[in-house]
Scaffold this motif. Sequence first.
Motif, mmCIF file in Angstrom:
data_model
loop_
_atom_site.group_PDB
_atom_site.id
_atom_site.type_symbol
_atom_site.label_atom_id
_atom_site.label_comp_id
_atom_site.label_asym_id
_atom_site.label_seq_id
_atom_site.Cartn_x
_atom_site.Cartn_y
_atom_site.Cartn_z
ATOM 1 N N PHE A 163 0.810 -1.220 0.000
ATOM 2 C CA PHE A 163 0.000 0.000 0.000
ATOM 3 C C PHE A 163 0.843 1.270 0.000
ATOM 4 O O PHE A 163 0.331 2.345 0.284
ATOM 5 N N GLY A 164 2.123 1.138 -0.304
ATOM 6 C CA GLY A 164 3.011 2.296 -0.221
ATOM 7 C C GLY A 164 2.730 3.367 -1.258
ATOM 8 O O GLY A 164 3.065 4.537 -1.056
ATOM 9 N N LYS A 165 2.147 2.992 -2.392
ATOM 10 C CA LYS A 165 1.837 3.961 -3.440
ATOM 11 C C LYS A 165 0.326 4.146 -3.552
ATOM 12 O O LYS A 165 -0.429 3.200 -3.317
ATOM 13 N N PRO A 166 -0.118 5.347 -3.912
ATOM 14 C CA PRO A 166 -1.568 5.613 -3.994
ATOM 15 C C PRO A 166 -2.270 4.662 -4.967
ATOM 16 O O PRO A 166 -1.719 4.280 -5.995
ATOM 17 N N ILE A 167 -3.495 4.306 -4.625
ATOM 18 C CA ILE A 167 -4.310 3.439 -5.476
ATOM 19 C C ILE A 167 -4.896 4.274 -6.610
ATOM 20 O O ILE A 167 -5.340 5.410 -6.399
ATOM 21 N N ASP A 225 -6.153 5.129 3.624
ATOM 22 C CA ASP A 225 -5.846 3.763 3.208
ATOM 23 C C ASP A 225 -4.625 3.230 3.942
ATOM 24 O O ASP A 225 -4.551 2.033 4.261
ATOM 25 N N GLN A 226 -3.654 4.090 4.206
ATOM 26 C CA GLN A 226 -2.467 3.658 4.947
ATOM 27 C C GLN A 226 -2.832 3.218 6.360
ATOM 28 O O GLN A 226 -2.367 2.188 6.855
ATOM 29 N N ALA A 271 1.114 -10.089 -1.047
ATOM 30 C CA ALA A 271 0.486 -8.839 -1.501
ATOM 31 C C ALA A 271 -0.702 -9.115 -2.413
ATOM 32 O O ALA A 271 -1.702 -8.400 -2.360
ATOM 33 N N VAL A 272 -0.608 -10.154 -3.234
ATOM 34 C CA VAL A 272 -1.710 -10.495 -4.133
ATOM 35 C C VAL A 272 -2.961 -10.858 -3.337
ATOM 36 O O VAL A 272 -4.082 -10.439 -3.659
ATOM 37 N N ILE A 273 -2.769 -11.643 -2.275
ATOM 38 C CA ILE A 273 -3.909 -12.032 -1.427
ATOM 39 C C ILE A 273 -4.498 -10.805 -0.737
ATOM 40 O O ILE A 273 -5.721 -10.598 -0.723
ATOM 41 N N LYS A 274 -3.631 -9.966 -0.177
ATOM 42 C CA LYS A 274 -4.105 -8.764 0.498
ATOM 43 C C LYS A 274 -4.840 -7.850 -0.476
ATOM 44 O O LYS A 274 -5.880 -7.272 -0.150
ATOM 45 N N GLU A 275 -4.312 -7.730 -1.698
ATOM 46 C CA GLU A 275 -4.922 -6.857 -2.691
ATOM 47 C C GLU A 275 -6.312 -7.354 -3.090
ATOM 48 O O GLU A 275 -7.251 -6.551 -3.225
ATOM 49 N N ARG A 276 -6.452 -8.674 -3.277
ATOM 50 C CA ARG A 276 -7.734 -9.214 -3.732
ATOM 51 C C ARG A 276 -8.856 -8.877 -2.748
ATOM 52 O O ARG A 276 -9.936 -8.434 -3.154
ATOM 53 N N TYR A 277 -8.589 -9.053 -1.472
ATOM 54 C CA TYR A 277 -9.629 -8.771 -0.473
ATOM 55 C C TYR A 277 -9.792 -7.273 -0.248
ATOM 56 O O TYR A 277 -10.897 -6.803 0.049
ATOM 57 N N ARG A 320 2.757 -1.770 -6.610
ATOM 58 C CA ARG A 320 3.703 -2.191 -5.575
ATOM 59 C C ARG A 320 4.753 -1.105 -5.343
ATOM 60 O O ARG A 320 5.224 -0.456 -6.282
ATOM 61 N N ASN A 321 5.117 -0.958 -4.103
ATOM 62 C CA ASN A 321 6.149 0.012 -3.723
ATOM 63 C C ASN A 321 7.509 -0.676 -3.790
ATOM 64 O O ASN A 321 8.114 -1.013 -2.784
ATOM 65 N N LEU A 322 7.983 -0.886 -5.026
ATOM 66 C CA LEU A 322 9.204 -1.658 -5.262
ATOM 67 C C LEU A 322 10.275 -0.765 -5.865
ATOM 68 O O LEU A 322 9.999 -0.032 -6.831
#
Length: 464
Positions: A82-86, A109-110, A349-355, A389-391
């Motif tokens: 969640f490091g970057k804005p949606i 969101d943060q 992150a994929v799991i967290k994002e889906r929900y 992603r904040n990569l």
Amino acid sequence: MAIIRDRSLVEDINNIPIPLLVSCIAEHQTSIGRLNNLENYYKGEHVILARELSGDEMGLPNNKIVANHAKYITDIATGYTFGKPIKYEGEQIESISAAYKEIDIVSHDQELSKDLSIFGIGLELHFMSSDEVPIPKVTVIDPRQIFLVVDDTVEYKSMFAVHYYEKRDIDNKEIGWNINVYSATSIVKYFTEKIDAEEYELIETLPHYYQSVPVVEFWNNEEQQGDFEQQISLIDAYNLLQSDRINDKEQLVDALLKLIGVSLGDTEKEQSETARMIKKHKIIELPVGADAGWLTKGLNETEVEVLKNAIKKDIHEFSMVPNLTDENFASNASGVAMKYKLFGLEQLAVIKERYFVQGLRERLKLFANILTVKAQAVNISNVEITMIRNLPENELTIQDIVSLIGLVSSETLLSLLPFVESSEDEQKKVQKELEERMKREQRSFGFPTDSPEDVTDDDAEIEK
């Protein structure tokens, strides 16, 4: 987590029976102990801090070392996901985008993502501000103070939500509980001196216009568990090992002096005086055949270090959050290589994002409903939600970008420059500068600078 009840228990959804509220609150309070424990671990209040020595062990070192892997796991997982804005893209969502920007939804969101990582669940409350011109707002509510009640159908549709918290007097002493019940059309406020009382005092009933229960529940995963919850036993083991390691070091320093064939004195006074002399002069005289040495506990640092590293590795492996200070994460690693090393974290992150996206769509519906009431048409049917992603990535040098001229469009090249915020606006500025430069050059050579559509009939006659 949401509480499930049969919808037939509620005859009027705007008049929830008090016994049902009491039952739901009692069920919700059974989960507060778990949530408290998870917050304590994030804050560094681990079980090792409560360790006390028994009577036989009194006087021995009792260090209490806390290695807060729980906070590390939450901060890294949250920052990465969640490091970057949606981003929201779609037709007719300008009103929602403007509303999100006005209330700084990014910060919201943060805060929400942190609750998800710690507790495994997060809840936000929608409300209208108290300004002269009210605007829709959202706030994160501690999951220990709010819950959602859904029906027992396969859709788990929301019936109502309850937000309850302590009411305190001027000296901050608890005098009772405020209980707010949110239905699809109203807010009913109660007061009670005891949370488990059978009757609540009705304070007031207020309407709202969200056309749905204005509470959204977000999940961290299907199990609704925190990111470090399953690693608590490993974290405890690591803390215990490190604490006992320091204890052993202290006991080594406080080792006993072993004497063979010699006495320090016949009385306690003589023994104490001899011990002080030995400590002062750092020398001891022994008769023939006598011996002196330290009685110490053997320490196998190699085995302890291997065990420590094994536990630490398990913590990171099973939480899927890597140790970024490990030597495997070299500072000169490319972005692609970094992605491979973060593969486990990416799956998390994929799991967290889906929900999380499921909750975001519920939020969009509530904002669309309330903005429609304010006569602002919104279409959320085709909204595309993108989480970035904040990569860390390799930035192209100016030479790399120049080498792409002729292969990609100018707008794309401009978007690769980190100091350019909008490639479209920058392209317009460049075009304007080119036109002004061309006009200056035309004037210097005596050529007309007006475009054909700007030339009047009089100007054309003069040129003839």
